[in-house]
Scaffold this motif. Structure first.
Motif, PDB file in Angstrom:
ATOM      1  N   LYS A  49     -17.652  21.040  -4.237  1.00  0.00           N
ATOM      2  CA  LYS A  49     -16.432  20.251  -4.519  1.00  0.00           C
ATOM      3  C   LYS A  49     -15.232  20.751  -3.729  1.00  0.00           C
ATOM      4  CE  LYS A  49     -17.628  18.311  -8.954  1.00  0.00           C
ATOM      5  NZ  LYS A  49     -18.024  18.775 -10.297  1.00  0.00           N
ATOM      6  N   ALA A  50     -15.132  22.075  -3.589  1.00  0.00           N
ATOM      7  CA  ALA A  50     -13.991  22.641  -2.854  1.00  0.00           C
ATOM      8  C   ALA A  50     -14.008  22.181  -1.398  1.00  0.00           C
ATOM      9  CB  ALA A  50     -14.002  24.156  -2.948  1.00  0.00           C
ATOM     10  N   GLU A  51     -15.199  22.131  -0.816  1.00  0.00           N
ATOM     11  CA  GLU A  51     -15.350  21.665   0.580  1.00  0.00           C
ATOM     12  C   GLU A  51     -15.022  20.173   0.693  1.00  0.00           C
ATOM     13  OE1 GLU A  51     -17.322  23.300   3.423  1.00  0.00           O
ATOM     14  OE2 GLU A  51     -17.074  21.489   4.640  1.00  0.00           O
ATOM     15  N   GLU A  52     -15.630  19.371  -0.201  1.00  0.00           N
ATOM     16  CA  GLU A  52     -15.393  17.913  -0.195  1.00  0.00           C
ATOM     17  C   GLU A  52     -13.921  17.573  -0.314  1.00  0.00           C
ATOM     18  OE1 GLU A  52     -19.475  16.372  -2.456  1.00  0.00           O
ATOM     19  OE2 GLU A  52     -17.567  16.377  -3.555  1.00  0.00           O
ATOM     20  N   LEU A  53     -13.253  18.274  -1.226  1.00  0.00           N
ATOM     21  CA  LEU A  53     -11.849  17.945  -1.549  1.00  0.00           C
ATOM     22  C   LEU A  53     -10.860  18.818  -0.774  1.00  0.00           C
ATOM     23  CD1 LEU A  53     -12.447  17.698  -5.417  1.00  0.00           C
ATOM     24  CD2 LEU A  53     -11.924  15.762  -3.922  1.00  0.00           C
ATOM     25  N   ALA A  54     -11.379  19.725   0.054  1.00  0.00           N
ATOM     26  CA  ALA A  54     -10.532  20.654   0.831  1.00  0.00           C
ATOM     27  C   ALA A  54      -9.581  21.438  -0.073  1.00  0.00           C
ATOM     28  CB  ALA A  54      -9.766  19.925   1.937  1.00  0.00           C
ATOM     29  N   LEU A  55     -10.158  21.988  -1.151  1.00  0.00           N
ATOM     30  CA  LEU A  55      -9.364  22.771  -2.107  1.00  0.00           C
ATOM     31  C   LEU A  55      -9.405  24.243  -1.733  1.00  0.00           C
ATOM     32  CD1 LEU A  55     -10.606  21.244  -5.498  1.00  0.00           C
ATOM     33  CD2 LEU A  55      -8.716  20.465  -4.036  1.00  0.00           C
ATOM     34  N   ARG A  56      -8.276  24.906  -1.871  1.00  0.00           N
ATOM     35  CA  ARG A  56      -8.214  26.353  -1.738  1.00  0.00           C
ATOM     36  C   ARG A  56      -8.625  26.957  -3.091  1.00  0.00           C
ATOM     37  NH1 ARG A  56      -2.556  29.358  -0.302  1.00  0.00           N
ATOM     38  NH2 ARG A  56      -3.396  31.450  -0.033  1.00  0.00           N
ATOM     39  N   GLY A  57      -9.513  27.919  -3.074  1.00  0.00           N
ATOM     40  CA  GLY A  57     -10.006  28.512  -4.324  1.00  0.00           C
ATOM     41  C   GLY A  57      -8.890  29.159  -5.118  1.00  0.00           C
ATOM     42  N   GLY A  58      -8.846  28.852  -6.406  1.00  0.00           N
ATOM     43  CA  GLY A  58      -7.799  29.417  -7.253  1.00  0.00           C
ATOM     44  C   GLY A  58      -8.337  29.884  -8.592  1.00  0.00           C
ATOM     45  N   VAL A  59      -7.714  30.920  -9.133  1.00  0.00           N
ATOM     46  CA  VAL A  59      -8.060  31.447 -10.457  1.00  0.00           C
ATOM     47  C   VAL A  59      -6.988  31.107 -11.498  1.00  0.00           C
ATOM     48  CG1 VAL A  59      -9.579  33.299  -9.672  1.00  0.00           C
ATOM     49  CG2 VAL A  59      -7.104  33.721  -9.821  1.00  0.00           C
ATOM     50  N   GLY A  60      -5.868  30.592 -11.021  1.00  0.00           N
ATOM     51  CA  GLY A  60      -4.791  30.230 -11.934  1.00  0.00           C
ATOM     52  C   GLY A  60      -3.960  29.109 -11.350  1.00  0.00           C
ATOM     53  N   LEU A  61      -3.279  28.383 -12.242  1.00  0.00           N
ATOM     54  CA  LEU A  61      -2.393  27.292 -11.818  1.00  0.00           C
ATOM     55  C   LEU A  61      -1.318  27.146 -12.906  1.00  0.00           C
ATOM     56  CD1 LEU A  61      -1.979  24.964  -9.693  1.00  0.00           C
ATOM     57  CD2 LEU A  61      -3.314  23.506 -11.234  1.00  0.00           C
ATOM     58  N   ALA A  62      -0.088  26.932 -12.479  1.00  0.00           N
ATOM     59  CA  ALA A  62       1.015  26.743 -13.418  1.00  0.00           C
ATOM     60  C   ALA A  62       1.605  25.348 -13.206  1.00  0.00           C
ATOM     61  CB  ALA A  62       2.087  27.819 -13.189  1.00  0.00           C
ATOM     62  N   ALA A  63       2.009  24.682 -14.283  1.00  0.00           N
ATOM     63  CA  ALA A  63       2.502  23.300 -14.187  1.00  0.00           C
ATOM     64  C   ALA A  63       3.631  23.135 -13.173  1.00  0.00           C
ATOM     65  CB  ALA A  63       2.921  22.793 -15.574  1.00  0.00           C
ATOM     66  N   PRO A  64       4.560  24.103 -13.038  1.00  0.00           N
ATOM     67  CA  PRO A  64       5.608  23.900 -12.026  1.00  0.00           C
ATOM     68  C   PRO A  64       5.061  23.724 -10.613  1.00  0.00           C
ATOM     69  CG  PRO A  64       6.285  25.598 -13.579  1.00  0.00           C
ATOM     70  CD  PRO A  64       4.837  25.287 -13.874  1.00  0.00           C
ATOM     71  N   GLN A  65       3.865  24.236 -10.334  1.00  0.00           N
ATOM     72  CA  GLN A  65       3.254  24.042  -9.011  1.00  0.00           C
ATOM     73  C   GLN A  65       2.872  22.585  -8.768  1.00  0.00           C
ATOM     74  OE1 GLN A  65       0.385  27.491  -9.624  1.00  0.00           O
ATOM     75  NE2 GLN A  65       0.892  27.741  -7.455  1.00  0.00           N
ATOM     76  N   LEU A  66       2.852  21.804  -9.854  1.00  0.00           N
ATOM     77  CA  LEU A  66       2.585  20.358  -9.760  1.00  0.00           C
ATOM     78  C   LEU A  66       3.896  19.576  -9.863  1.00  0.00           C
ATOM     79  CD1 LEU A  66      -0.467  20.425 -12.182  1.00  0.00           C
ATOM     80  CD2 LEU A  66      -0.538  20.383  -9.663  1.00  0.00           C
ATOM     81  N   ASP A  67       5.015  20.286  -9.717  1.00  0.00           N
ATOM     82  CA  ASP A  67       6.365  19.701  -9.863  1.00  0.00           C
ATOM     83  C   ASP A  67       6.608  19.237 -11.296  1.00  0.00           C
ATOM     84  OD1 ASP A  67       8.872  19.239  -8.818  1.00  0.00           O
ATOM     85  OD2 ASP A  67       8.335  17.427  -7.711  1.00  0.00           O
ATOM     86  N   ILE A  68       5.946  19.903 -12.231  1.00  0.00           N
ATOM     87  CA  ILE A  68       6.133  19.611 -13.666  1.00  0.00           C
ATOM     88  C   ILE A  68       6.698  20.880 -14.300  1.00  0.00           C
ATOM     89  CG2 ILE A  68       4.966  19.031 -15.835  1.00  0.00           C
ATOM     90  CD1 ILE A  68       2.827  17.581 -14.067  1.00  0.00           C
ATOM     91  N   SER A  69       7.969  20.826 -14.660  1.00  0.00           N
ATOM     92  CA  SER A  69       8.664  22.040 -15.099  1.00  0.00           C
ATOM     93  C   SER A  69       8.464  22.280 -16.597  1.00  0.00           C
ATOM     94  CB  SER A  69      10.152  21.923 -14.736  1.00  0.00           C
ATOM     95  OG  SER A  69      10.743  23.202 -14.751  1.00  0.00           O
ATOM     96  N   LYS A  70       7.197  22.531 -16.954  1.00  0.00           N
ATOM     97  CA  LYS A  70       6.800  22.791 -18.349  1.00  0.00           C
ATOM     98  C   LYS A  70       6.053  24.112 -18.406  1.00  0.00           C
ATOM     99  CE  LYS A  70       6.145  18.028 -19.954  1.00  0.00           C
ATOM    100  NZ  LYS A  70       5.122  17.107 -20.538  1.00  0.00           N
ATOM    101  N   ARG A  71       6.109  24.763 -19.591  1.00  0.00           N
ATOM    102  CA  ARG A  71       5.489  26.087 -19.753  1.00  0.00           C
ATOM    103  C   ARG A  71       4.008  25.926 -20.112  1.00  0.00           C
ATOM    104  NH1 ARG A  71       9.691  29.525 -19.022  1.00  0.00           N
ATOM    105  NH2 ARG A  71       8.536  31.371 -19.645  1.00  0.00           N
TER     106      ARG A  71
END
Ligand code: FHF
Ligand code: ZN
Length: 187
Positions: A49-71
């Protein structure tokens, strides 16, 4: 489905804001957000899936990284033990809060990177080695857990995003690889 196009990069002012707490009980929208964030992390760690979607491997994600300023954060830390292949930590955390932390500090020997930073920034990112954390889980239940070492580092990187802090803010500007005595280097 979240892809790399949904992730904002350094320079976007949202990454420097203090995010707002989410209302409890959780809204359907906030539950869906958490589910989508966890799906992104799992996809990013799936080689196909990472190859198909050209995703960089991640172990964490925070909503502000999606431009959503929520905790809201998601963490999905894979095991490196073939005997025990379950993730060592996998959770969506709403309103996470560090209640207390160790005196001992720690950093990753490899330094850190960030899905919102498209460049290498060398240096030790010194953080707390152990944290006691409270959060509301995806079922709306209040949780309190203790984390150490790598899992504690990942959660601190994510909570920093909720407070407008980037990993390189913690790197010693004079000497990026300077370390005070007693700091645990996690290899
Ligand atoms: C990562 N990737 O997840 C890094 C970046 C220490 O706010 O660590 O910016 F995919 C969240 C096994 C081991 C499998 C490591 C916290 C880093 C958080 C995401 N990848 C990995 C893996 C990884 C950031 N981020 C280099 C993208
Ligand atoms: Zn990050």
């Amino acid at each position: 489905m979240i892809t790399m196009e949904d992730i904002i990069r350094e320079g976007n002012p949202t990454l420097r804001k203090v995010a707002e707490e989410v209302a409890i009980p959780l809204s359907d929208e906030d539950i869906k957000l958490g589910e989508d964030m966890m799906e992104f992390l799992k996809n990013s760690q799936d080689p196909v899936k990472a190859e198909e979607l050209a995703l960089r491997g991640g172990v964490g994600l925070a909503a502000p990284q999606l431009d959503i300023s929520k905790r809201v954060i998601a963490v999905h830390v894979p095991s490196n033990d073939l005997e025990n292949p379950e993730p060592t930590l996998s959770a969506v955390m709403y309103n996470p809060k560090i209640l207390s932390h160790s005196v001992q500090d720690a950093c990753l020997g490899e330094g850190e990177g960030c899905l919102s930073v498209d460049r290498e920034v060398p240096g030790y990112v010194v953080r707390h080695n152990k944290i006691t954390l409270s959060y509301v889980d995806s079922a709306g239940e209040k949780q309190k857990i203790r984390l150490k070492n790598y899992e504690a580092i990942v959660v601190q990187h994510e909570i920093d995003h909720l407070n407008g802090v980037m990993f390189y803010d913690h790197i010693n500007q004079q000497n990026p690889f300077a370390l005070k005595d007693g700091v645990l280097v996690i290899e």
